[in-house]
Write a protein that holds these residues in place. Sequence first.
Motif, PDB file in Angstrom:
ATOM      1  N   THR A 318       0.831  -1.211   0.000  1.00  0.00           N
ATOM      2  CA  THR A 318       0.000   0.000   0.000  1.00  0.00           C
ATOM      3  C   THR A 318       0.861   1.255   0.000  1.00  0.00           C
ATOM      4  O   THR A 318       0.574   2.225  -0.714  1.00  0.00           O
ATOM      5  CB  THR A 318      -0.937  -0.002   1.216  1.00  0.00           C
ATOM      6  N   PHE A 319       1.917   1.258   0.806  1.00  0.00           N
ATOM      7  CA  PHE A 319       2.819   2.410   0.848  1.00  0.00           C
ATOM      8  C   PHE A 319       3.406   2.680  -0.535  1.00  0.00           C
ATOM      9  O   PHE A 319       3.426   3.833  -1.004  1.00  0.00           O
ATOM     10  CB  PHE A 319       3.939   2.173   1.854  1.00  0.00           C
ATOM     11  N   LEU A 320       3.863   1.644  -1.199  1.00  0.00           N
ATOM     12  CA  LEU A 320       4.455   1.809  -2.531  1.00  0.00           C
ATOM     13  C   LEU A 320       3.415   2.316  -3.527  1.00  0.00           C
ATOM     14  O   LEU A 320       3.699   3.206  -4.335  1.00  0.00           O
ATOM     15  CB  LEU A 320       5.044   0.480  -3.012  1.00  0.00           C
ATOM     16  N   ARG A 321       2.209   1.745  -3.471  1.00  0.00           N
ATOM     17  CA  ARG A 321       1.177   2.116  -4.428  1.00  0.00           C
ATOM     18  C   ARG A 321       0.697   3.550  -4.216  1.00  0.00           C
ATOM     19  O   ARG A 321       0.306   4.225  -5.173  1.00  0.00           O
ATOM     20  CB  ARG A 321      -0.009   1.148  -4.322  1.00  0.00           C
ATOM     21  N   GLU A 322       0.741   4.057  -2.983  1.00  0.00           N
ATOM     22  CA  GLU A 322       0.212   5.394  -2.712  1.00  0.00           C
ATOM     23  C   GLU A 322       1.256   6.496  -2.873  1.00  0.00           C
ATOM     24  O   GLU A 322       0.943   7.673  -2.656  1.00  0.00           O
ATOM     25  CB  GLU A 322      -0.411   5.436  -1.319  1.00  0.00           C
ATOM     26  N   LEU A 323       2.468   6.146  -3.253  1.00  0.00           N
ATOM     27  CA  LEU A 323       3.447   7.192  -3.546  1.00  0.00           C
ATOM     28  C   LEU A 323       2.919   8.069  -4.683  1.00  0.00           C
ATOM     29  O   LEU A 323       2.363   7.556  -5.652  1.00  0.00           O
ATOM     30  CB  LEU A 323       4.789   6.578  -3.957  1.00  0.00           C
ATOM     31  N   PRO A 324       3.071   9.378  -4.601  1.00  0.00           N
ATOM     32  CA  PRO A 324       2.575  10.243  -5.681  1.00  0.00           C
ATOM     33  C   PRO A 324       3.290   9.987  -7.003  1.00  0.00           C
ATOM     34  O   PRO A 324       2.720  10.223  -8.075  1.00  0.00           O
ATOM     35  CB  PRO A 324       2.841  11.662  -5.159  1.00  0.00           C
ATOM     36  N   GLU A 325       4.526   9.530  -6.936  1.00  0.00           N
ATOM     37  CA  GLU A 325       5.251   9.086  -8.121  1.00  0.00           C
ATOM     38  C   GLU A 325       5.822   7.713  -7.812  1.00  0.00           C
ATOM     39  O   GLU A 325       6.351   7.486  -6.723  1.00  0.00           O
ATOM     40  CB  GLU A 325       6.392  10.047  -8.493  1.00  0.00           C
ATOM     41  N   PRO A 326       5.687   6.744  -8.736  1.00  0.00           N
ATOM     42  CA  PRO A 326       6.137   5.386  -8.428  1.00  0.00           C
ATOM     43  C   PRO A 326       7.624   5.317  -8.122  1.00  0.00           C
ATOM     44  O   PRO A 326       8.397   6.189  -8.519  1.00  0.00           O
ATOM     45  CB  PRO A 326       5.786   4.597  -9.703  1.00  0.00           C
ATOM     46  N   LEU A 327       8.016   4.275  -7.407  1.00  0.00           N
ATOM     47  CA  LEU A 327       9.407   4.100  -7.008  1.00  0.00           C
ATOM     48  C   LEU A 327      10.342   4.121  -8.221  1.00  0.00           C
ATOM     49  O   LEU A 327      11.444   4.673  -8.164  1.00  0.00           O
ATOM     50  CB  LEU A 327       9.555   2.781  -6.245  1.00  0.00           C
ATOM     51  N   LEU A 328       9.889   3.552  -9.347  1.00  0.00           N
ATOM     52  CA  LEU A 328      10.711   3.528 -10.556  1.00  0.00           C
ATOM     53  C   LEU A 328      10.548   4.791 -11.404  1.00  0.00           C
ATOM     54  O   LEU A 328      11.172   4.894 -12.466  1.00  0.00           O
ATOM     55  CB  LEU A 328      10.395   2.277 -11.392  1.00  0.00           C
ATOM     56  N   THR A 329       9.737   5.702 -10.982  1.00  0.00           N
ATOM     57  CA  THR A 329       9.522   7.046 -11.559  1.00  0.00           C
ATOM     58  C   THR A 329       8.853   7.039 -12.938  1.00  0.00           C
ATOM     59  O   THR A 329       9.009   6.106 -13.720  1.00  0.00           O
ATOM     60  CB  THR A 329      10.840   7.859 -11.659  1.00  0.00           C
ATOM     61  N   PHE A 330       8.131   8.124 -13.190  1.00  0.00           N
ATOM     62  CA  PHE A 330       7.493   8.292 -14.498  1.00  0.00           C
ATOM     63  C   PHE A 330       8.528   8.411 -15.617  1.00  0.00           C
ATOM     64  O   PHE A 330       8.276   8.007 -16.752  1.00  0.00           O
ATOM     65  CB  PHE A 330       6.601   9.540 -14.486  1.00  0.00           C
TER      66      PHE A 330
END
Length: 430
Positions: A318-330
């Motif tokens: 959930t923490f990863l999914r709710e990041l405003p930008e994904p961990l691997l970035t746009f």
Amino acid sequence: MSSELLVDLGDEPATAQLGQLKLATIEDQQWPPDESTLSKSETDISQQFNAGSPHLPWDHPFYDIARHQIIEVAGDDNFGRKVIVFNACRMPPQHQLDHHKLLMYLKGTLDQYVESDYTLIYFHHGLTSENKPSLGWLRDAYREFDRKYKKNIKALYIVHPTMFIKTLLILFKPIISFKFGRKINYVSYLSELEDVVKCEQLVIPARVKEYDNKLRASLKPTSQPPMSPPRSPPLPDQVFGVPLHLLRQRSPDGDPVPVVMRDTISFLSEQGLEIEGIFRRSANVTLVKDVQLRYNSGGTVDFREMEDVHLAAVILKTFLRELPEPLLTFQLYNDIVNFASVSSDNQVMAMKTLVESLPEENYASLRYLITFLAQVSANSEVNKMTNSNLAVVFGPNLLWGRDNAMSLSAIGPINNFTRTLLDQQHLVFT
């Protein structure tokens, strides 16, 4: 939402009763063109075939099924379960669709996820007398999906149900198990889905949205259902939904890896490595919300006190999914979605270059996560979580498009990239 299936229609055979039902066809038979079948994040996607993509080669056996995008996969819901979407309005007229192939394609899609808890969302609007499958096909389809498929489906949401679909389910009551019947829920308006999944991550056809707006417009002002709730203003100590660089600035020791990731992974490393199906199970939504609130209020969370491995696993996802930008970035979206075009000899170096281009906190968090997942995979004989299985779980939580929508055309390449990253992590992070 309702899951009542308790009304009987008498003793007539189901086939005879169903034949008396008529589907509304006035506006649905116009077959207006839908919006572009690709989300705006998917304008540069590799056409190479993989099991998770609708962009199959034209000579592939399932090409004419996949191209309609009747079936989609949309990341995780609010309970940490995979979301499978079926769009009735995208089904062409009966004579243009091989329904047996459609059933096989649906099974092939579900085969990737049925070992995990999952949710099925069925958008009913657009099913007409011209494109509805036969009663025999529906009966065979239900029977084709044996216990393997039914065991881990936690809910079936039927959106915009009509009297036809409600009567159909009543007629099928004799062959629908009581346990499965309790999983069926009717959803009258799209806003009601927000309790289950963030609608912005679904690729909802324009026709379905327009129909939902018409339903709302036809109601009296006093009867209007609530719209999707507005985003709450961030709390002073907000953790979920906050950019990684801000979390790092707030951290007392300046650690680039967020506290939620450190807490959950530390606990899971101690108590979750030998749990079968770790990351495949959902968690109690009340507990999930409680843990999120405690983090967002500046409190501390000790998962050892709760002794719930699956809760910690869901909180991490959930923490990863709710990041405003994904961990691997746009910024890396297109490179990752097209990664399959990189020759196998160059993939490790290309992947190393990509991840090293990430901001420092993203790189550190990704390395921390992948190193832990390698530990999980090392215990796969016990926990059944191979690199491929972990990629299916984490791929959609590591990368998505700017519009948040996730469809099969992107999810397959993203999962493949994640699996390769797990396979080669010892080389990529050296």
